[in-house]
Design a protein around this motif. Structure first.
Motif, PDB file in Angstrom:
ATOM      1  N   VAL A  50      12.491   5.308  -3.123  1.00 27.81           N
ATOM      2  CA  VAL A  50      12.125   4.303  -2.344  1.00 27.81           C
ATOM      3  C   VAL A  50      13.403   3.074  -1.951  1.00 27.81           C
ATOM      4  CG1 VAL A  50      10.449   2.693  -1.635  1.00 27.81           C
ATOM      5  CG2 VAL A  50       9.674   4.692  -2.579  1.00 27.81           C
ATOM      6  N   LEU A  51      13.524   2.854  -1.006  1.00 33.96           N
ATOM      7  CA  LEU A  51      14.275   1.668  -0.501  1.00 33.96           C
ATOM      8  C   LEU A  51      13.449   0.596   0.048  1.00 33.96           C
ATOM      9  CD1 LEU A  51      17.280   0.425  -0.503  1.00 33.96           C
ATOM     10  CD2 LEU A  51      17.442   1.631   1.793  1.00 33.96           C
ATOM     11  N   GLU A 107       0.775  -1.201   0.078  1.00 30.70           N
ATOM     12  CA  GLU A 107       0.126  -0.156  -0.026  1.00 30.70           C
ATOM     13  C   GLU A 107       0.853   1.309  -0.133  1.00 30.70           C
ATOM     14  OE1 GLU A 107      -3.501   2.065   2.927  1.00 30.70           O
ATOM     15  OE2 GLU A 107      -3.013  -0.014   2.967  1.00 30.70           O
ATOM     16  N   GLU A 108       1.835   1.063   0.861  1.00 22.99           N
ATOM     17  CA  GLU A 108       2.931   2.455   0.790  1.00 22.99           C
ATOM     18  C   GLU A 108       3.651   2.596  -0.379  1.00 22.99           C
ATOM     19  OE1 GLU A 108       6.056   4.529   3.702  1.00 22.99           O
ATOM     20  OE2 GLU A 108       5.416   2.449   4.036  1.00 22.99           O
ATOM     21  N   THR A 118      11.571   4.204   3.375  1.00 22.22           N
ATOM     22  CA  THR A 118      12.348   2.896   3.297  1.00 22.22           C
ATOM     23  C   THR A 118      11.349   2.069   4.113  1.00 22.22           C
ATOM     24  OG1 THR A 118      14.552   3.718   4.016  1.00 22.22           O
ATOM     25  CG2 THR A 118      14.085   1.451   4.834  1.00 22.22           C
ATOM     26  N   ILE A 119      11.033   0.987   3.056  1.00 22.00           N
ATOM     27  CA  ILE A 119      10.061  -0.226   3.389  1.00 22.00           C
ATOM     28  C   ILE A 119      10.465  -1.372   3.806  1.00 22.00           C
ATOM     29  CG2 ILE A 119       7.784  -1.235   2.381  1.00 22.00           C
ATOM     30  CD1 ILE A 119       7.641   0.882   0.621  1.00 22.00           C
ATOM     31  N   PHE A 120      10.203  -1.967   4.928  1.00 19.67           N
ATOM     32  CA  PHE A 120      11.036  -2.977   5.341  1.00 19.67           C
ATOM     33  C   PHE A 120      10.054  -4.257   4.995  1.00 19.67           C
ATOM     34  CE2 PHE A 120      12.812   0.069   7.925  1.00 19.67           C
ATOM     35  CZ  PHE A 120      14.090  -0.166   7.994  1.00 19.67           C
ATOM     36  N   TYR A 121      10.683  -5.320   4.531  1.00 23.03           N
ATOM     37  CA  TYR A 121       9.925  -6.591   4.240  1.00 23.03           C
ATOM     38  C   TYR A 121      10.569  -7.714   5.113  1.00 23.03           C
ATOM     39  CZ  TYR A 121       7.533  -4.810  -0.083  1.00 23.03           C
ATOM     40  OH  TYR A 121       6.885  -4.234  -0.970  1.00 23.03           O
ATOM     41  N   PRO A 122       9.915  -8.183   6.228  1.00 24.94           N
ATOM     42  CA  PRO A 122      10.607  -8.971   7.085  1.00 24.94           C
ATOM     43  C   PRO A 122      10.141 -10.376   6.573  1.00 24.94           C
ATOM     44  CG  PRO A 122       8.570  -8.185   8.214  1.00 24.94           C
ATOM     45  CD  PRO A 122       8.848  -7.276   6.837  1.00 24.94           C
ATOM     46  N   THR A 171       4.043   5.778  -5.592  1.00 22.32           N
ATOM     47  CA  THR A 171       3.637   5.623  -7.180  1.00 22.32           C
ATOM     48  C   THR A 171       2.570   6.569  -7.738  1.00 22.32           C
ATOM     49  OG1 THR A 171       5.037   3.536  -6.958  1.00 22.32           O
ATOM     50  CG2 THR A 171       3.959   3.966  -9.138  1.00 22.32           C
ATOM     51  N   GLN A 172       1.174   6.272  -7.171  1.00 23.10           N
ATOM     52  CA  GLN A 172       0.430   6.880  -7.697  1.00 23.10           C
ATOM     53  C   GLN A 172       0.563   8.534  -7.383  1.00 23.10           C
ATOM     54  OE1 GLN A 172      -2.440   4.893  -5.388  1.00 23.10           O
ATOM     55  NE2 GLN A 172      -3.271   3.761  -6.703  1.00 23.10           N
ATOM     56  N   ALA A 173       1.104   8.960  -6.406  1.00 23.45           N
ATOM     57  CA  ALA A 173       1.282  10.359  -6.271  1.00 23.45           C
ATOM     58  C   ALA A 173       2.546  10.889  -7.366  1.00 23.45           C
ATOM     59  CB  ALA A 173       1.980  10.529  -4.802  1.00 23.45           C
TER      60      ALA A 173
END
Length: 426
Positions: A218-219, A200-201, A348-352, A206-208
């Motif tokens: 974005v990382l 969602e983030e 920064t988006i975390f994918y645990p 991307t839509q913005a």
């Protein structure tokens, strides 16, 4: 039979059609004495094209419409560049060409080409080409030339022209420059199970960007196989018709980042610069080019470009204990330098890694999508065994497990279900 009027030679904005070898042969056939040998050669070329592209119907007409749907002309360029605000002169020239093409299609190619390439030819493998399909629909309707011109303007704004219409993803080649990727991963966001907040983030940013609003580089950071790269690839399948394109850049091309930006700045579409599996050893200095590009260069990053990177580690440049206790006098300067690159990404988006419950959820949904009919207890037991024999829990490991089940469904070894581990580690 001799045709005295050459339709295509009267074109204005679509004169590029005359440069296509096959279309030149068709035009030459129409304007000269009927040549049976040439007629069959054209038919053979049309069949080869239809089988390669996967297009059915009247192949002579469709070959021309296929080119119109994506070719670069002064009309398609200006429509896209000016967002449809074309002056009357260009609109009239485009309508002039549409009238010529409609006239030619109405007359048809009967008597010049064999019927089997004109009467709804069906290729062995039919492929849906949305941009071509739209243009074909315009010409098969009762629309006037002026109405078709208006629709074509919106078409070029939506899909682009030239390589931007042919490809939704590109690679940067250090010698050739921008190179289109023919077979793009068809993954969509729904194929990535879980990670709803992360997706969602990413979608929101991307839509913005596509809406012309402020957006961040974005990382995406996290464990192996958690869907970081897949999430970025899914964006172009989601937003291709909104003008989004992807450009993958390898680390060895970072020295050419100014050249890449200069190339993309001239194009009307919006681009995500995709840097996959990003990390640097101490001796690698390529990160300085990227650091300067993101924030620090005299030349501003183009407004139509964002940088999306993935990495398995939060700090992109390798740190050692020597950085903290080494002989350098200003050790904090070294540490600040090494964390400064990752800090320059606005988001920064975390994918645990998934816990056991989340891992089972991924397995169950993939099993359902792949029509695997297996008792839940057995599926769970086999998933645990698979995970223990591989690199831990992740979406990638779950996909590999499901691929194994699909391939071996008739010869799976027996499994002991007496002892089951239902504990979820959160």
């Amino acid at each position: 039979m001799t045709e005295t009027v050459s339709y295509l030679n009267r074109l204005l904005v679509y004169r590029n059609l005359l440069e296509n070898d096959l279309i030149k042969d068709i035009d030459d056939l129409i304007t000269s004495e009927k040549n049976e040998q040439k007629s069959f050669q054209i038919a053979a070329d049309l069949i080869a094209w239809a089988e390669k592209i996967g297009i059915s119907g009247n192949l002579a007409e469709n070959r021309i419409l296929y080119e119109i749907s994506r070719m670069e002309t002064i009309f398609s360029y200006t429509a896209d560049k000016c967002n449809g605000n074309l002056a009357n002169g260009l609109l009239e020239a485009a309508a002039h060409d549409i009238n010529i093409l409609q006239e030619m299609f109405k007359k048809g190619f009967k008597g010049f080409l064999p019927d089997y390439v004109l009467d709804n030819y069906q290729p062995s493998l039919k492929v849906t080409h949305k941009n071509f399909g739209d243009v074909k629909e315009y010409f098969s309707s009762d629309l006037s030339a002026e109405e078709i011109v208006k629709k074509l303007i919106r078409h070029y704004i939506k899909y682009g022209y030239g390589e931007m219409a042919y490809f939704r993803a590109f690679r940067w080649d250090t010698e050739k420059g921008l190179v289109g990727v023919k077979n793009v991963d068809t993954i969509v966001m729904d194929d990535i199970i879980g990670y709803s907040n992360q997706k969602e983030e990413l979608l929101g940013n991307t839509q913005a960007f596509l809406a012309g609003k402020m957006a961040n580089n974005v990382l995406l950071v996290g464990a192996r196989g958690t869907g970081k790269s897949s999430s970025i690839k899914a964006l172009i399948n989601e937003f291709y018709t909104d003008g989004l394109r992807l450009v993958e850049v390898d680390k060895d091309a970072f020295k050419q980042l100014p050249q890449i930006m200069s190339t993309l700045r001239r194009l009307s579409k919006k681009f995500i610069l995709f840097l996959d599996d990003l990390s640097f050893e101490e001796f690698e200095i390529e990160y300085k080019h990227l650091k300067s590009l993101i924030d620090g260069s005299m030349e501003a990053r183009p407004e139509n470009v964002l940088i999306y990177a993935t990495s398995n580690r939060r700090h992109l440049i390798k740190e050692t204990w020597d950085d903290r206790s080494g002989s350098e006098i200003h050790t904090m300067d070294t540490l600040n330098e090494k964390v400064s690159l990752s800090d320059r990404f606005g988001i920064t988006i975390f994918y645990p890694s998934p816990n056991q419950r989340e891992y089972f959820q991924i397995v169950e949904e993939l099993a359902f999508k792949n029509n695997i009919d297996m008792p839940p207890k057995e599926l769970k037991k086999r998933a645990i065994q698979w995970e223990m024999g591989h690199s831990g829990r992740s979406g990638r490991v779950a996909k590999q497990f499901i691929a194994y089940l699909v391939g071996q469904k008739d010869s799976l070894p027996p499994i002991n279900l007496d002892h089951d581990n239902d504990d979820d580690d959160e």
